[in-house]
Design an enzyme around this catalytic site. Sequence first.
Site, PDB file in Angstrom:
ATOM      1  N   GLY A  50       0.822  -1.199   0.000  1.00 48.57           N
ATOM      2  CA  GLY A  50       0.000   0.000   0.000  1.00 48.57           C
ATOM      3  C   GLY A  50       0.857   1.250   0.000  1.00 48.57           C
ATOM      4  O   GLY A  50       0.657   2.145   0.807  1.00 48.57           O
ATOM      5  N   HIS A  51       1.826   1.294  -0.927  1.00 46.38           N
ATOM      6  CA  HIS A  51       2.715   2.439  -1.040  1.00 46.38           C
ATOM      7  C   HIS A  51       3.418   2.395  -2.392  1.00 46.38           C
ATOM      8  O   HIS A  51       3.303   1.435  -3.136  1.00 46.38           O
ATOM      9  CB  HIS A  51       3.745   2.455   0.090  1.00 46.38           C
ATOM     10  CG  HIS A  51       4.474   1.159   0.278  1.00 46.38           C
ATOM     11  ND1 HIS A  51       5.419   0.707  -0.607  1.00 46.38           N
ATOM     12  CD2 HIS A  51       4.376   0.215   1.237  1.00 46.38           C
ATOM     13  CE1 HIS A  51       5.880  -0.462  -0.189  1.00 46.38           C
ATOM     14  NE2 HIS A  51       5.257  -0.789   0.926  1.00 46.38           N
ATOM     15  N   ALA A  52       4.134   3.459  -2.670  1.00 45.16           N
ATOM     16  CA  ALA A  52       4.985   3.546  -3.858  1.00 45.16           C
ATOM     17  C   ALA A  52       6.371   3.960  -3.387  1.00 45.16           C
ATOM     18  O   ALA A  52       6.551   4.396  -2.247  1.00 45.16           O
ATOM     19  CB  ALA A  52       4.436   4.578  -4.839  1.00 45.16           C
ATOM     20  N   ARG A  97       1.797  -0.139  -5.148  1.00 50.05           N
ATOM     21  CA  ARG A  97       1.590  -1.577  -5.129  1.00 50.05           C
ATOM     22  C   ARG A  97       1.073  -2.016  -3.776  1.00 50.05           C
ATOM     23  O   ARG A  97       1.362  -1.394  -2.748  1.00 50.05           O
ATOM     24  CB  ARG A  97       2.864  -2.340  -5.476  1.00 50.05           C
ATOM     25  CG  ARG A  97       3.886  -2.576  -4.373  1.00 50.05           C
ATOM     26  CD  ARG A  97       4.672  -1.387  -3.898  1.00 50.05           C
ATOM     27  NE  ARG A  97       5.322  -0.577  -4.893  1.00 50.05           N
ATOM     28  CZ  ARG A  97       6.485  -0.839  -5.448  1.00 50.05           C
ATOM     29  NH1 ARG A  97       7.197  -1.852  -5.032  1.00 50.05           N
ATOM     30  NH2 ARG A  97       6.995  -0.044  -6.346  1.00 50.05           N
ATOM     31  N   ILE A 122       6.186   6.703  -0.604  1.00 57.79           N
ATOM     32  CA  ILE A 122       4.982   7.520  -0.728  1.00 57.79           C
ATOM     33  C   ILE A 122       3.870   6.652  -0.167  1.00 57.79           C
ATOM     34  O   ILE A 122       3.475   5.654  -0.766  1.00 57.79           O
ATOM     35  CB  ILE A 122       4.684   7.911  -2.188  1.00 57.79           C
ATOM     36  CG1 ILE A 122       5.855   8.670  -2.801  1.00 57.79           C
ATOM     37  CG2 ILE A 122       3.396   8.734  -2.262  1.00 57.79           C
ATOM     38  CD1 ILE A 122       5.711   8.941  -4.286  1.00 57.79           C
TER      39      ILE A 122
END
Length: 134
Positions: A50-52, A97, A122
């Site tokens: 749950g981040h980039a 993702r 992020i």
Amino acid sequence: MTKNARIINLPKIEDPRGNLTFIEEENHIPFKIQRVYWIYDVPGGQIRGGHAFKEQMEFIVALSGSFDVVVDDGQEKHPFSLNRSYYGLYVSKGLWRHMENFSTNAVAMVLSSTDFNEDDYIRDYQEFLNSKEL
């Protein structure tokens, strides 16, 4: 998104005593391996990630069991099912993702192009979308 997130097949040496697969940095995957970590014992229904990343690239392999990786470029989401240890998912920097649908006893191994750096993450989806508009 195919270039930025794609399945890469790895060498598979078959033997009646058991198969062998290996990964060589900058040969099978397009980066130098800086860090390796694994995710396991994920309770049913939980989502990981749950981040980039601004700079980090990853290569994700299902060493055991299965799970899905959903990759999002800000315009389109694409799920990848990982369930074999002789291929993995390359995820470039700048993609959101998350991992879901972990089977019992699933083990996800992640090869990373960077050391851990909290500033590279992020974690807010709106901030991720805003970064795509630049």
